[in-house]
Design a protein around this motif. Structure first.
Motif, PDB file in Angstrom:
ATOM      1  N   PRO A 306       0.565  -1.372   0.101  1.00 33.96           N
ATOM      2  CA  PRO A 306      -0.190   0.136   0.222  1.00 33.96           C
ATOM      3  C   PRO A 306       0.984   0.929  -0.197  1.00 33.96           C
ATOM      4  N   TYR A 307       2.181   1.544   0.315  1.00 30.52           N
ATOM      5  CA  TYR A 307       2.781   2.503   0.074  1.00 30.52           C
ATOM      6  C   TYR A 307       3.814   2.373  -0.958  1.00 30.52           C
ATOM      7  N   LYS A 308       3.875   1.557  -1.617  1.00 29.33           N
ATOM      8  CA  LYS A 308       5.037   1.583  -2.944  1.00 29.33           C
ATOM      9  C   LYS A 308       3.631   1.561  -3.918  1.00 29.33           C
ATOM     10  N   PHE A 309       2.934   1.268  -4.105  1.00 31.84           N
ATOM     11  CA  PHE A 309       2.172   2.075  -5.071  1.00 31.84           C
ATOM     12  C   PHE A 309       1.326   2.848  -4.651  1.00 31.84           C
ATOM     13  N   PHE A 310       1.035   3.194  -3.970  1.00 31.70           N
ATOM     14  CA  PHE A 310      -0.242   4.220  -3.307  1.00 31.70           C
ATOM     15  C   PHE A 310       0.952   5.739  -2.464  1.00 31.70           C
ATOM     16  N   GLN A 311       1.097   6.420  -3.142  1.00 32.50           N
ATOM     17  CA  GLN A 311       2.156   7.777  -2.581  1.00 32.50           C
ATOM     18  C   GLN A 311       1.087   8.832  -2.398  1.00 32.50           C
ATOM     19  N   ALA A 312       1.726  10.026  -1.360  1.00 35.20           N
ATOM     20  CA  ALA A 312       0.993  10.536  -1.017  1.00 35.20           C
ATOM     21  C   ALA A 312      -0.544  11.275  -2.543  1.00 35.20           C
ATOM     22  N   GLN A 313      -1.908  10.911  -1.034  1.00 31.85           N
ATOM     23  CA  GLN A 313      -2.845  10.810  -2.216  1.00 31.85           C
ATOM     24  C   GLN A 313      -3.602  12.329  -1.933  1.00 31.85           C
ATOM     25  N   VAL A 314      -3.863  13.382  -3.098  1.00 31.91           N
ATOM     26  CA  VAL A 314      -5.146  14.029  -2.777  1.00 31.91           C
ATOM     27  C   VAL A 314      -6.532  13.612  -2.438  1.00 31.91           C
ATOM     28  N   LEU A 315      -7.516  14.212  -2.203  1.00 24.58           N
ATOM     29  CA  LEU A 315      -8.600  13.580  -2.352  1.00 24.58           C
ATOM     30  C   LEU A 315      -9.942  14.254  -3.112  1.00 24.58           C
ATOM     31  N   VAL A 316     -10.286  13.885  -4.078  1.00 23.27           N
ATOM     32  CA  VAL A 316     -10.755  14.625  -5.169  1.00 23.27           C
ATOM     33  C   VAL A 316     -12.244  14.164  -5.237  1.00 23.27           C
ATOM     34  N   LEU A 317     -13.322  15.320  -5.769  1.00 23.99           N
ATOM     35  CA  LEU A 317     -14.311  15.261  -5.852  1.00 23.99           C
ATOM     36  C   LEU A 317     -15.277  15.485  -7.390  1.00 23.99           C
ATOM     37  N   ASN A 318     -16.100  15.115  -7.948  1.00 24.74           N
ATOM     38  CA  ASN A 318     -16.368  16.122  -9.439  1.00 24.74           C
ATOM     39  C   ASN A 318     -17.646  15.386  -9.931  1.00 24.74           C
ATOM     40  N   ILE A 319     -18.138  15.237 -10.310  1.00 23.04           N
ATOM     41  CA  ILE A 319     -19.324  15.424 -11.380  1.00 23.04           C
ATOM     42  C   ILE A 319     -19.159  14.854 -12.985  1.00 23.04           C
ATOM     43  N   ASP A 320     -19.331  14.202 -13.827  1.00 27.59           N
ATOM     44  CA  ASP A 320     -18.929  13.732 -14.694  1.00 27.59           C
ATOM     45  C   ASP A 320     -19.821  13.768 -16.125  1.00 27.59           C
ATOM     46  N   LEU A 321     -19.719  13.700 -17.743  1.00 24.02           N
ATOM     47  CA  LEU A 321     -21.207  13.950 -17.719  1.00 24.02           C
ATOM     48  C   LEU A 321     -21.294  12.296 -19.397  1.00 24.02           C
ATOM     49  N   CYS A 322     -20.815  11.022 -19.449  1.00 22.52           N
ATOM     50  CA  CYS A 322     -20.419  11.035 -20.647  1.00 22.52           C
ATOM     51  C   CYS A 322     -19.654  10.598 -20.394  1.00 22.52           C
ATOM     52  N   GLY A 323     -18.527  10.532 -21.274  1.00 21.56           N
ATOM     53  CA  GLY A 323     -16.977  10.313 -21.064  1.00 21.56           C
ATOM     54  C   GLY A 323     -16.784   8.683 -21.730  1.00 21.56           C
ATOM     55  N   VAL A 324     -15.184   8.414 -21.334  1.00 25.16           N
ATOM     56  CA  VAL A 324     -14.976   7.080 -21.546  1.00 25.16           C
ATOM     57  C   VAL A 324     -15.487   5.871 -20.999  1.00 25.16           C
ATOM     58  N   TRP A 325     -16.229   6.338 -19.756  1.00 26.73           N
ATOM     59  CA  TRP A 325     -17.226   4.856 -18.685  1.00 26.73           C
ATOM     60  C   TRP A 325     -18.899   5.033 -18.963  1.00 26.73           C
ATOM     61  N   ALA A 326     -19.144   6.499 -18.561  1.00 29.58           N
ATOM     62  CA  ALA A 326     -20.857   6.468 -19.100  1.00 29.58           C
ATOM     63  C   ALA A 326     -20.607   6.445 -20.351  1.00 29.58           C
ATOM     64  N   GLY A 327     -19.997   7.352 -21.595  1.00 31.89           N
ATOM     65  CA  GLY A 327     -20.138   7.039 -22.496  1.00 31.89           C
ATOM     66  C   GLY A 327     -19.931   5.800 -23.197  1.00 31.89           C
ATOM     67  N   ALA A 328     -19.474   5.332 -23.392  1.00 32.41           N
ATOM     68  CA  ALA A 328     -18.941   4.480 -24.118  1.00 32.41           C
ATOM     69  C   ALA A 328     -19.929   2.274 -23.544  1.00 32.41           C
ATOM     70  N   LEU A 329     -20.601   3.037 -22.409  1.00 35.76           N
ATOM     71  CA  LEU A 329     -21.949   2.192 -21.787  1.00 35.76           C
ATOM     72  C   LEU A 329     -22.831   2.381 -21.758  1.00 35.76           C
ATOM     73  N   TYR A 330     -23.348   3.843 -22.225  1.00 33.76           N
ATOM     74  CA  TYR A 330     -24.858   3.996 -22.329  1.00 33.76           C
ATOM     75  C   TYR A 330     -25.127   3.332 -22.954  1.00 33.76           C
ATOM     76  N   GLU A 331     -25.264   2.705 -23.957  1.00 36.28           N
ATOM     77  CA  GLU A 331     -25.872   2.092 -24.903  1.00 36.28           C
ATOM     78  C   GLU A 331     -26.547   0.592 -24.194  1.00 36.28           C
ATOM     79  N   THR A 332     -25.555  -0.202 -23.017  1.00 34.00           N
ATOM     80  CA  THR A 332     -25.979  -1.387 -22.291  1.00 34.00           C
ATOM     81  C   THR A 332     -26.590  -1.157 -21.650  1.00 34.00           C
ATOM     82  N   PHE A 333     -27.671   0.515 -21.244  1.00 29.31           N
ATOM     83  CA  PHE A 333     -28.191   0.111 -20.361  1.00 29.31           C
ATOM     84  C   PHE A 333     -30.102   0.214 -20.774  1.00 29.31           C
TER      85      PHE A 333
END
Length: 442
Positions: A306-333
Motif C-alpha cells: 500500500p505504500y509502494k503503489f500508493f504514494q501521497a494522495q489528495v482527495l478528489v470530488l467531481n461530477i462528470d457526464l458521458c465520457g470514456v466510461w459512462a458514455g461508452a457503456l451508455y447503450e448497454t442500459f
C-alpha cells in the motif's frame, strides 16, 4: 546609465522562461509544494487540523515499523486530523480547470464561477454541495459546466470517511469521490476510487505489480478485474459493492450514508453503510475499524504494497457526464434512450445531478504527524476513473511525450531542469544574469 538601469529592471520584471525545445508538459514546470499552513483553531471552523504540540509526534514511516504489540502498548487510536464540512467546507479545496482527462461532456470551472453559477453552494441549513449545470438547454455534444475539486492537504495513509446526504445518478451521469497521487504523473503514484458510478464500482489504478488477493473471506464485494496495472490500460482492479443501495437512487432513498476507506500497513480496505446502519463509533467521531466486520473491498498488502503503489494522495470530488466510461457503456442500459450526448443536452434529464455532503473526515492514529507539504496546484492531476485507457486524453499523451524526451518531472524534493539538465535556475535569476552581462559588455 539610466537606460541600462531601466533595461535591467525590465528584465527582472519580465522573466525569461527556460524551456526544453519540443517538450510540452501538461503542468507548470516551476510547480512547488508549499509549506502546509495549519488551519484556524476556531472551534466554529469546520476545516481544522487537530494538533497537540506537547506530545511526541511520529512520522507515518515510524508507525508502520511498529509491531501490533507496540501499537497496543501505546494505545493507538484513530484521531481526527482534518474535517471538511459546513460553511468552511470549500476552504480546503482547489478547483480543477483543465480539460476533462476522461473526455466527458463537461467543462470544469473555477471556484468563483462555480459559486456564481450555483454549481458550488450551501443549502439553507449549511450543507455543502456541488452540481452540474442542469438549468440550460445545450446543443448536442456541447459540454456542460461542472465541478471537480481537489484537497490542498495530502495524505499517505489513514482512515477516510465521507458522509453523503445525496448522490448524483442517472443516464450518462458519472460522480466520484477518489484519491490521486500528487507528486508524480498518473498512474505512477496510484489512484483509489472510493465511490464512483454509473455502477457501484471501486477501482484502483497502479503501476505493474499490484493485484487483488482472491483468498476467500477477505471482502464481500463482487470481484472484477484483478490486475491493478494501468500503464497499458486504465481499467485498474475492481471490486463492486454487494449492496443494492450503495449508489444512485436507492442510496438517496435510504437517506444517504457513509463510505469509509482504511489505508494502513495491512493494505487498503473499504466499507459502506446506509443512514440507518452507520456504526455508532462513527457517529460519535471515535471510529474503530476493527469492529466493522468484513469490508466490501480489500487490497491486501500481501499482493499490493500500500505504500509502494500508493504514494501521497489528495482527495478528489467531481461530477462528470458521458465520457470514456459512462458514455461508452451508455447503450448497454436499456432504459437510457438515444445517445449519451443527446440525452444530457436536455436539462430535464439532469435533475439528479446534485451531490450533498454532510462531511469528509480524515483520521490518523495517535501521534501521527501530518504531511508537512501542501498541494500548490492540480494541473497535472489527471487520473482515469472507470475503464479509461491510458491514452484516452491528450494530457496523458503529452506526459508520455515528455518522459520519452527525458523531461524531469518535478516533485517535492527535486527540482526539474528547464533547459539545463539537473540544475534549476529560477527565471528571475536568468533575467538578472543577462542584464548584468549586458551592462558589463557595454
Amino acid at each position: 546609465m539610466y537606460m541600462y538601469i531601466i533595461l535591467l529592471l525590465s528584465l527582472l520584471i519580465y522573466p525569461i522562461s527556460l524551456a526544453r525545445p519540443g517538450v510540452r508538459l501538461p503542468y507548470n514546470p516551476d510547480r512547488r509544494l508549499l509549506p502546509l499552513q495549519p488551519h484556524s483553531s476556531d472551534s466554529n471552523r469546520s476545516v481544522k487540523r487537530e494538533e497537540d504540540l506537547s506530545r511526541r509526534m511520529y512520522s507515518q514511516e515510524e508507525l508502520r515499523s511498529w509491531s501490533s504489540g507496540e501499537r497496543e502498548k501505546r494505545q493507538m487510536r484513530w484521531e481526527q486530523q482534518i474535517a471538511y464540512e459546513g460553511k468552511t467546507f470549500f476552504d480546503g479545496w482547489e478547483s480543477f480547470t483543465q480539460p476533462d482527462p476522461t473526455l466527458g461532456l463537461v467543462t470544469y470551472v473555477d471556484n468563483s464561477t462555480a459559486f456564481k453559477k450555483g454549481l458550488a453552494f450551501w443549502t439553507g441549513d449549511g450543507k455543502p454541495g456541488i452540481q452540474v449545470d442542469h438549468f440550460s438547454t445545450t446543443p448536442v455534444n456541447t459540454p456542460r459546466d461542472s465541478v471537480r475539486i481537489t484537497t490542498k492537504s495530502m495524505f499517505a495513509g489513514g482512515l477516510f470517511i465521507i458522509d453523503m446526504a445525496l448522490m448524483p445518478w442517472g443516464c450518462g451521469v458519472w460522480p466520484a469521490f477518489w484519491t490521486l497521487g500528487y507528486q508524480a504523473e498518473w498512474p505512477t503514484a496510484g489512484e483509489i476510487d472510493i465511490v464512483e458510478g454509473i455502477q457501484a464500482m471501486t477501482n484502483n489504478h497502479t503501476l505493474p505489480g499490484c493485484e487483488i488477493n482472491q483468498a476467500p473471506g477477505m471482502y464481500t464485494g463482487q470481484l472484477g478485474n484483478t490486475n491493478c496495472d494501468s500503464t497499458t490500460g486504465g481499467s485498474g482492479c475492481t471490486i463492486g459493492s454487494d449492496s443494492q443501495s450503495s449508489f444512485g437512487m436507492p442510496f438517496n432513498e435510504a437517506g444517504g450514508g457513509v463510505f469509509a476507506m482504511l489505508w494502513n500497513d495491512n493494505g487498503v480496505r473499504m466499507w459502506d453503510w446506509n443512514r440507518a446502519q452507520i456504526p455508532s463509533d462513527i457517529k460519535s467521531n471515535s471510529p474503530t475499524p476493527d469492529q466493522w466486520g468484513t469490508p466490501r473491498a480489500a487490497w491486501d498488502a500481501s499482493t499490493c504494497d500500500p505504500y509502494k503503489f500508493f504514494q501521497a494522495q489528495v482527495l478528489v470530488l467531481n461530477i462528470d457526464l458521458c465520457g470514456v466510461w459512462a458514455g461508452a457503456l451508455y447503450e448497454t442500459f436499456d432504459y437510457c434512450p438515444g445517445t449519451c450526448a443527446e440525452y444530457i443536452s436536455d436539462p430535464k434529464n439532469l435533475n439528479n445531478t446534485v451531490m450533498l455532503l454532510n462531511y469528509i473526515k480524515v483520521f490518523q492514529q495517535t501521534g501521527t504527524s501530518p504531511i508537512p507539504e501542501q498541494a500548490h496546484d492540480n494541473s497535472n492531476l489527471t487520473g482515469a476513473g472507470g475503464d479509461a485507457p491510458l491514452n484516452a486524453s491528450e494530457v496523458n499523451a503529452s506526459v508520455r511525450q515528455s518522459q520519452s524526451s527525458s523531461a524531469v518531472i518535478p516533485n517535492s524534493s527535486e527540482g526539474s531542469s528547464s533547459g539545463l539538465r539537473g540544475i534549476r535556475i529560477p527565471s528571475w535569476w536568468s533575467g538578472l544574469i543577462l542584464g548584468v552581462i549586458m551592462i558589463l559588455t557595454i
